[in-house]
Design a protein around this motif. Structure first.
Motif, PDB file in Angstrom:
ATOM      1  N   ASN A 248      75.054  24.216  74.796  1.00 32.94           N
ATOM      2  CA  ASN A 248      74.894  26.249  73.990  1.00 32.94           C
ATOM      3  C   ASN A 248      74.609  25.747  72.716  1.00 32.94           C
ATOM      4  O   ASN A 248      74.738  26.283  71.436  1.00 32.94           O
ATOM      5  CB  ASN A 248      76.314  26.040  74.136  1.00 32.94           C
ATOM      6  CG  ASN A 248      76.752  27.221  75.408  1.00 32.94           C
ATOM      7  OD1 ASN A 248      75.990  27.133  76.485  1.00 32.94           O
ATOM      8  ND2 ASN A 248      78.033  26.957  76.183  1.00 32.94           N
ATOM      9  N   ASP A 249      73.880  24.557  72.782  1.00 30.59           N
ATOM     10  CA  ASP A 249      73.037  24.563  71.235  1.00 30.59           C
ATOM     11  C   ASP A 249      70.936  24.702  71.884  1.00 30.59           C
ATOM     12  O   ASP A 249      71.097  24.431  72.894  1.00 30.59           O
ATOM     13  CB  ASP A 249      72.780  23.369  71.000  1.00 30.59           C
ATOM     14  CG  ASP A 249      74.749  22.723  70.378  1.00 30.59           C
ATOM     15  OD1 ASP A 249      75.326  24.402  70.166  1.00 30.59           O
ATOM     16  OD2 ASP A 249      75.100  21.588  70.849  1.00 30.59           O
ATOM     17  N   GLU A 250      70.626  25.503  70.603  1.00 30.72           N
ATOM     18  CA  GLU A 250      69.175  25.016  71.006  1.00 30.72           C
ATOM     19  C   GLU A 250      68.714  23.878  69.755  1.00 30.72           C
ATOM     20  O   GLU A 250      68.571  24.354  68.777  1.00 30.72           O
ATOM     21  CB  GLU A 250      68.901  26.204  70.098  1.00 30.72           C
ATOM     22  CG  GLU A 250      69.069  27.774  71.271  1.00 30.72           C
ATOM     23  CD  GLU A 250      67.862  28.002  72.645  1.00 30.72           C
ATOM     24  OE1 GLU A 250      67.344  28.661  72.270  1.00 30.72           O
ATOM     25  OE2 GLU A 250      69.092  27.507  73.039  1.00 30.72           O
ATOM     26  N   ILE A 251      67.788  22.998  69.462  1.00 30.48           N
ATOM     27  CA  ILE A 251      67.837  22.047  69.322  1.00 30.48           C
ATOM     28  C   ILE A 251      66.775  21.401  69.072  1.00 30.48           C
ATOM     29  O   ILE A 251      65.816  21.307  69.461  1.00 30.48           O
ATOM     30  CB  ILE A 251      68.813  20.257  69.733  1.00 30.48           C
ATOM     31  CG1 ILE A 251      70.349  20.886  70.576  1.00 30.48           C
ATOM     32  CG2 ILE A 251      68.883  19.352  68.996  1.00 30.48           C
ATOM     33  CD1 ILE A 251      70.837  20.278  71.513  1.00 30.48           C
TER      34      ILE A 251
ATOM     35  N   PHE B 253      69.750  22.332  64.295  1.00 26.97           N
ATOM     36  CA  PHE B 253      70.741  23.349  65.617  1.00 26.97           C
ATOM     37  C   PHE B 253      71.029  24.710  65.641  1.00 26.97           C
ATOM     38  O   PHE B 253      71.660  25.287  64.626  1.00 26.97           O
ATOM     39  CB  PHE B 253      72.049  22.048  65.658  1.00 26.97           C
ATOM     40  CG  PHE B 253      72.798  20.481  66.392  1.00 26.97           C
ATOM     41  CD1 PHE B 253      72.173  20.097  67.129  1.00 26.97           C
ATOM     42  CD2 PHE B 253      72.163  19.877  65.132  1.00 26.97           C
ATOM     43  CE1 PHE B 253      72.583  19.579  67.959  1.00 26.97           C
ATOM     44  CE2 PHE B 253      72.136  18.906  65.750  1.00 26.97           C
ATOM     45  CZ  PHE B 253      72.657  18.765  66.933  1.00 26.97           C
ATOM     46  N   ILE B 254      70.375  25.376  65.819  1.00 30.49           N
ATOM     47  CA  ILE B 254      70.276  26.780  65.987  1.00 30.49           C
ATOM     48  C   ILE B 254      70.883  27.576  67.246  1.00 30.49           C
ATOM     49  O   ILE B 254      71.098  27.350  68.624  1.00 30.49           O
ATOM     50  CB  ILE B 254      68.909  27.411  65.801  1.00 30.49           C
ATOM     51  CG1 ILE B 254      68.190  26.409  65.278  1.00 30.49           C
ATOM     52  CG2 ILE B 254      68.902  28.733  66.465  1.00 30.49           C
ATOM     53  CD1 ILE B 254      68.874  27.131  64.153  1.00 30.49           C
ATOM     54  N   ARG B 255      72.212  28.744  66.571  1.00 28.12           N
ATOM     55  CA  ARG B 255      72.865  28.995  67.934  1.00 28.12           C
ATOM     56  C   ARG B 255      72.350  29.755  68.627  1.00 28.12           C
ATOM     57  O   ARG B 255      71.698  30.838  68.470  1.00 28.12           O
ATOM     58  CB  ARG B 255      73.887  29.739  67.091  1.00 28.12           C
ATOM     59  CG  ARG B 255      74.499  28.786  66.043  1.00 28.12           C
ATOM     60  CD  ARG B 255      76.034  29.503  64.547  1.00 28.12           C
ATOM     61  NE  ARG B 255      76.781  28.794  64.689  1.00 28.12           N
ATOM     62  CZ  ARG B 255      77.328  29.001  63.840  1.00 28.12           C
ATOM     63  NH1 ARG B 255      77.174  30.435  63.157  1.00 28.12           N
ATOM     64  NH2 ARG B 255      78.688  27.747  63.450  1.00 28.12           N
TER      65      ARG B 255
ATOM     66  N   LEU C 154      56.174  18.219  68.480  1.00 27.65           N
ATOM     67  CA  LEU C 154      57.274  18.614  68.211  1.00 27.65           C
ATOM     68  C   LEU C 154      58.014  18.662  70.247  1.00 27.65           C
ATOM     69  O   LEU C 154      57.832  18.827  70.787  1.00 27.65           O
ATOM     70  CB  LEU C 154      58.211  19.427  67.582  1.00 27.65           C
ATOM     71  CG  LEU C 154      56.967  18.874  65.896  1.00 27.65           C
ATOM     72  CD1 LEU C 154      57.339  20.358  65.129  1.00 27.65           C
ATOM     73  CD2 LEU C 154      57.126  17.840  65.793  1.00 27.65           C
ATOM     74  N   MET C 155      59.801  18.692  69.708  1.00 29.63           N
ATOM     75  CA  MET C 155      60.330  18.919  70.513  1.00 29.63           C
ATOM     76  C   MET C 155      61.434  20.177  70.471  1.00 29.63           C
ATOM     77  O   MET C 155      62.401  19.783  69.027  1.00 29.63           O
ATOM     78  CB  MET C 155      61.028  17.675  71.276  1.00 29.63           C
ATOM     79  CG  MET C 155      61.998  18.314  72.615  1.00 29.63           C
ATOM     80  SD  MET C 155      63.044  16.297  73.762  1.00 29.63           S
ATOM     81  CE  MET C 155      63.859  16.135  72.193  1.00 29.63           C
ATOM     82  N   LEU C 156      61.321  20.695  71.129  1.00 34.74           N
ATOM     83  CA  LEU C 156      62.365  21.695  71.650  1.00 34.74           C
ATOM     84  C   LEU C 156      64.006  21.844  72.892  1.00 34.74           C
ATOM     85  O   LEU C 156      63.075  21.350  73.768  1.00 34.74           O
ATOM     86  CB  LEU C 156      62.564  23.355  71.122  1.00 34.74           C
ATOM     87  CG  LEU C 156      63.207  25.109  70.989  1.00 34.74           C
ATOM     88  CD1 LEU C 156      64.716  24.326  69.955  1.00 34.74           C
ATOM     89  CD2 LEU C 156      62.908  26.022  70.895  1.00 34.74           C
TER      90      LEU C 156
END
Length: 250
Positions: free
Chosen positions: A61-64, A118-120, A90-92
């Motif tokens: 449950n992270d957007e990295i 780290f985005i929620r 780049l990578m997400l």
């Protein structure tokens, strides 16, 4: 309101060849019971020697967003994705309920210096996946470039109301904030490298940042500077119990 976040607010960790300085942006607002700030969970500024293997490990449950400025990395994950990450690729990672990955820092790339942002996400247990984005140029010189966001037309997509832009501001050049992509936005200006003055009053050095609860500010580079700008809609829905982006009790 403009609030400086000094390097002294960060948490430092060293694990063998892996060194990281961790920023929990919510700590600048002690009245808020959250180590993150809205959809922004944390920012890791890493420096890693070539040849280092970061072995397979979980995320939930992270957007990295992995944002490299030097070095190169081979990526593998539990979804079967492989790819090379560099300063123009780049990578997400959109990690849902069950996601694992490993990273091999390549010898030929030299020392790795990067941010892991780290985005929620809006909600828990979304499907996992990985995105790569090839940039036309490693640096966006003297103008803001959107590299990730909620919108479908940006290179990498978050699953919450969050946007990331970058900029290389040459020595002596000045720039303001970009127009907010939504209402009720707050900006986090992170200085990856260089020296910048904010409104002629605050001075930032490498690794420092400012939280801007207004769209009005001017930045002047006293040295050529690499900048990452995070924008969050402060009223956005977000899940704050991710493995790394979640609220911590420090």
């Amino acid at each position: 309101m403009i609030t400086k976040i000094a390097n002294s607010l960060k948490y430092g960790k060293q694990h063998g060849e892996f060194g990281v300085q961790i920023l929990y942006p919510g700590l600048i607002k002690p009245a808020l019971p959250d180590t993150g700030f809205s959809t922004i969970g944390r920012i890791d500024h890493a420096r890693i020697n070539p040849g280092t293997l970061i072995p397979m490990h979980p995320h939930q449950n992270d957007e990295i967003l992995t944002y490299l400025r030097s070095g190169s990395v081979d990526h593998k994950d539990s979804e079967g994705n492989t790819g090379k990450i560099s300063n123009n690729n780049l990578m997400l990672m959109n990690a849902g309920a069950n996601f694992y990955h490993e990273e091999q820092v390549l010898e030929e790339g030299g020392i790795l210096e990067a941010l892991q942002i780290f985005i929620r996400p809006e909600t828990a247990d979304l499907p996992s996946g990985v995105q790569f984005a090839q940039l036309k140029e490693p640096h966006s010189v003297n103008h803001w470039r959107t590299i990730a966001g909620k919108d479908a037309d940006v290179p990498l997509q978050f699953r919450s109301d969050t946007w990331v832009m970058d900029l290389r501001l040459e020595k002596g050049e000045q720039i303001g904030l970009p127009e907010a992509p939504a209402t009720n936005c707050t900006y986090l200006f992170y200085l990856f490298e260089g020296e910048v003055n904010v409104d002629g009053e605050l001075s930032l050095t490498k690794g420092e940042s400012v939280l801007l609860e207004t769209g009005l500010a001017e930045f002047q580079a006293t040295r050529t500077s690499d900048i990452v700008l995070l924008i969050t809609r402060t009223t956005a829905a977000h899940y704050d119990r991710g493995m790394y982006s979640g609220n911590l009790h420090l």
